[in-house]
Write an enzyme that holds these catalytic residues in place. Sequence first.
Site, PDB file in Angstrom:
ATOM      1  N   CYS A  70      13.274  83.404   4.031  1.00 11.31           N
ATOM      2  CA  CYS A  70      11.941  83.037   3.510  1.00 11.31           C
ATOM      3  C   CYS A  70      10.868  82.963   4.582  1.00 11.31           C
ATOM      4  CB  CYS A  70      12.012  81.715   2.765  1.00 11.31           C
ATOM      5  SG  CYS A  70      12.981  81.837   1.271  1.00 11.31           S
ATOM      6  N   HIS A  76       4.998  78.255   2.316  1.00 11.34           N
ATOM      7  CA  HIS A  76       5.981  79.023   1.555  1.00 11.34           C
ATOM      8  C   HIS A  76       6.252  78.277   0.240  1.00 11.34           C
ATOM      9  CE1 HIS A  76       9.565  81.017   0.324  1.00 11.34           C
ATOM     10  NE2 HIS A  76      10.364  80.026   0.662  1.00 11.34           N
ATOM     11  N   ASN A  81      10.171  81.142  -6.208  1.00  7.26           N
ATOM     12  CA  ASN A  81      10.306  81.476  -4.787  1.00  7.26           C
ATOM     13  C   ASN A  81      10.582  82.982  -4.659  1.00  7.26           C
ATOM     14  OD1 ASN A  81      11.068  81.837  -2.141  1.00  7.26           O
ATOM     15  ND2 ASN A  81      12.469  80.083  -2.068  1.00  7.26           N
TER      16      ASN A  81
HETATM   17  N1  ACO Z   1      19.224  72.413 -14.646  1.00  6.61           N
HETATM   18  C1  ACO Z   1      19.749  71.210 -14.932  1.00  6.61           C
HETATM   19  N2  ACO Z   1      20.504  70.518 -14.049  1.00  6.61           N
HETATM   20  C2  ACO Z   1      20.686  71.060 -12.838  1.00  6.61           C
HETATM   21  C3  ACO Z   1      20.166  72.311 -12.473  1.00  6.61           C
HETATM   22  C4  ACO Z   1      19.407  72.987 -13.444  1.00  6.61           C
HETATM   23  N3  ACO Z   1      18.836  74.181 -13.200  1.00  6.61           N
HETATM   24  N4  ACO Z   1      20.525  72.578 -11.213  1.00  6.61           N
HETATM   25  C5  ACO Z   1      21.262  71.552 -10.782  1.00  6.61           C
HETATM   26  N5  ACO Z   1      21.360  70.634 -11.757  1.00  6.61           N
HETATM   27  C6  ACO Z   1      22.074  69.372 -11.730  1.00  6.61           C
HETATM   28  C7  ACO Z   1      23.169  69.365 -10.710  1.00  6.61           C
HETATM   29  O1  ACO Z   1      24.336  69.968 -11.214  1.00  6.61           O
HETATM   30  C8  ACO Z   1      23.345  67.872 -10.478  1.00  6.61           C
HETATM   31  O2  ACO Z   1      24.116  67.338 -11.546  1.00  6.61           O
HETATM   32  P1  ACO Z   1      25.219  66.222 -11.255  1.00  6.61           P
HETATM   33  O3  ACO Z   1      24.457  65.044 -10.704  1.00  6.61           O
HETATM   34  O4  ACO Z   1      25.818  66.009 -12.603  1.00  6.61           O
HETATM   35  O5  ACO Z   1      26.155  66.828 -10.239  1.00  6.61           O
HETATM   36  C9  ACO Z   1      21.923  67.349 -10.592  1.00  6.61           C
HETATM   37  O6  ACO Z   1      21.186  68.348 -11.322  1.00  6.61           O
HETATM   38  C10 ACO Z   1      21.252  67.122  -9.264  1.00  6.61           C
HETATM   39  O7  ACO Z   1      21.500  68.241  -8.438  1.00  6.61           O
HETATM   40  P2  ACO Z   1      20.898  68.348  -6.985  1.00  6.61           P
HETATM   41  O8  ACO Z   1      21.312  69.639  -6.371  1.00  6.61           O
HETATM   42  O9  ACO Z   1      21.202  67.084  -6.245  1.00  6.61           O
HETATM   43  O10 ACO Z   1      19.334  68.381  -7.331  1.00  6.61           O
HETATM   44  P3  ACO Z   1      18.116  68.323  -6.379  1.00  6.61           P
HETATM   45  O11 ACO Z   1      17.220  67.247  -6.789  1.00  6.61           O
HETATM   46  O12 ACO Z   1      18.525  68.390  -4.932  1.00  6.61           O
HETATM   47  O13 ACO Z   1      17.367  69.691  -6.712  1.00  6.61           O
HETATM   48  C11 ACO Z   1      17.081  71.867  -5.749  1.00  6.61           C
HETATM   49  C12 ACO Z   1      18.029  70.923  -6.464  1.00  6.61           C
HETATM   50  C13 ACO Z   1      15.905  72.136  -6.683  1.00  6.61           C
HETATM   51  C14 ACO Z   1      17.817  73.178  -5.463  1.00  6.61           C
HETATM   52  C15 ACO Z   1      16.586  71.204  -4.449  1.00  6.61           C
HETATM   53  O14 ACO Z   1      17.664  70.705  -3.723  1.00  6.61           O
HETATM   54  C16 ACO Z   1      15.800  72.151  -3.585  1.00  6.61           C
HETATM   55  O15 ACO Z   1      14.727  72.582  -3.933  1.00  6.61           O
HETATM   56  N6  ACO Z   1      16.338  72.465  -2.406  1.00  6.61           N
HETATM   57  C17 ACO Z   1      15.657  73.388  -1.491  1.00  6.61           C
HETATM   58  C18 ACO Z   1      15.809  74.754  -2.033  1.00  6.61           C
HETATM   59  C19 ACO Z   1      14.960  75.734  -1.315  1.00  6.61           C
HETATM   60  O16 ACO Z   1      13.830  75.477  -1.023  1.00  6.61           O
HETATM   61  N7  ACO Z   1      15.524  76.884  -1.075  1.00  6.61           N
HETATM   62  C20 ACO Z   1      14.826  77.956  -0.514  1.00  6.61           C
HETATM   63  C21 ACO Z   1      14.887  77.887   0.961  1.00  6.61           C
HETATM   64  S1  ACO Z   1      14.305  79.268   1.586  1.00  6.61           S
HETATM   65  C22 ACO Z   1      15.321  80.640   1.588  1.00  6.61           C
HETATM   66  O17 ACO Z   1      15.525  81.158   2.637  1.00  6.61           O
HETATM   67  C23 ACO Z   1      15.913  81.164   0.320  1.00  6.61           C
END
Ligand code: ACO
Length: 329
Positions: A116, A256, A286
């Site tokens: 990214c 980003h 993204n």
């Molecule tokens: N819909 C519903 N529930 C979901 C979903 C979804 N799409 N995705 C995950 N959950 C659930 C999980 O299974 C978990 O359930 P559980 O508690 O029963 O196990 C719960 O939601 C919480 O999951 P987390 O992963 O802890 O959720 P979090 O608040 O961390 O959000 C997210 C996840 C959105 C991916 C966040 O961590 C994030 O944005 N991280 C950074 C991602 C990012 O920016 N990536 C790009 C980087 S750049 C690159 O190079 C690609």
Amino acid sequence: MSKIQAAITGINAYVPDYILTNQELETMVDTNDEWITTRTGIKERHILKGEDQGTSVLGIEAVKGLLAKTNTDPSEIELLICATATPDMQFPDTANLISAATGIKNAFCFDINAACSGFIYALTTGSKFIESGSYKKVIIVGADKMSSIIDYTDRTTCVIFGDGGGAVLLEPATDGLGIIDSLHQSDGDGAQYLYLKAGGSRRPSSAETVAAREHFVYQNGRPVFKAAVAGMSDVVQKIMARNELTNDDIRWLVPHQANMRIIETVSRMADFPLERVMINIQKYGNTTCGTIPICLWEYEDQIKKGDNLILTAFGGGFTWGAIYLKWAI
Ligand code: ACO
């Protein structure tokens, strides 16, 4: 003679027509609009459909429009760099495919992969060829067809990403406008949290890797979230400090577009009101290397010549950085 700086003198972007909404995702995986909106800020993303349609399609459309908009003859372009994490093929580079399809015959062309952060890494790289006096017309493309590496049965990743790309023209400026400073960092210890396991030289594609779904993005979201917030706020504050800038000096922060909560936290930590932060994640998700040029393209009418901008990105690797520039258009 005044110092030569690389100025962005044209911007264009392209997103494919098909829109994948949160409602459609609800029919594909166990998710819902409320979860996606509150955790990421994303409402919809664009997807490139069709056979034989790679990232180059996004880059080609962006570059064609850029050449037309800036009235530039393709033969004048001397260097084209394409930042992408989803090249059409292992080789040739997507930059070569884009140049061939847009009539750019007198340039040397190559790809940069910094996930990214690719667009800002490529922008800094391209700017050096202008600053050194080597070249006068350079194109930087940032484009990704993320849908090609996303597992649409994995709700933790498929809601986040979209397809799209953008391109900028860089030319020399001696009036103080253009890219003034850049700061980039990498930390390979972050590789464990965000990667695509198979298809490279370590684990070549096989029936086994396909069956194990190893050709899709793996992400451990929490550590990525934390490192993204810490990394981007750190470089934003450092680049401002070393250029003796206060927040009031910066018209636009261009982060980003990974997650609305990351954008809000970085803005808060760097003390930027959201009215001065470019945000369009709700429409595109993204798009990896596409997010920053797509933002600049959408906000172009609101940016004035001479405005101070700080671009910042964080991505797989980990890779991150910030660029301070004065808008030149
Ligand atoms: N819909 C519903 N529930 C979901 C979903 C979804 N799409 N995705 C995950 N959950 C659930 C999980 O299974 C978990 O359930 P559980 O508690 O029963 O196990 C719960 O939601 C919480 O999951 P987390 O992963 O802890 O959720 P979090 O608040 O961390 O959000 C997210 C996840 C959105 C991916 C966040 O961590 C994030 O944005 N991280 C950074 C991602 C990012 O920016 N990536 C790009 C980087 S750049 C690159 O190079 C690609």
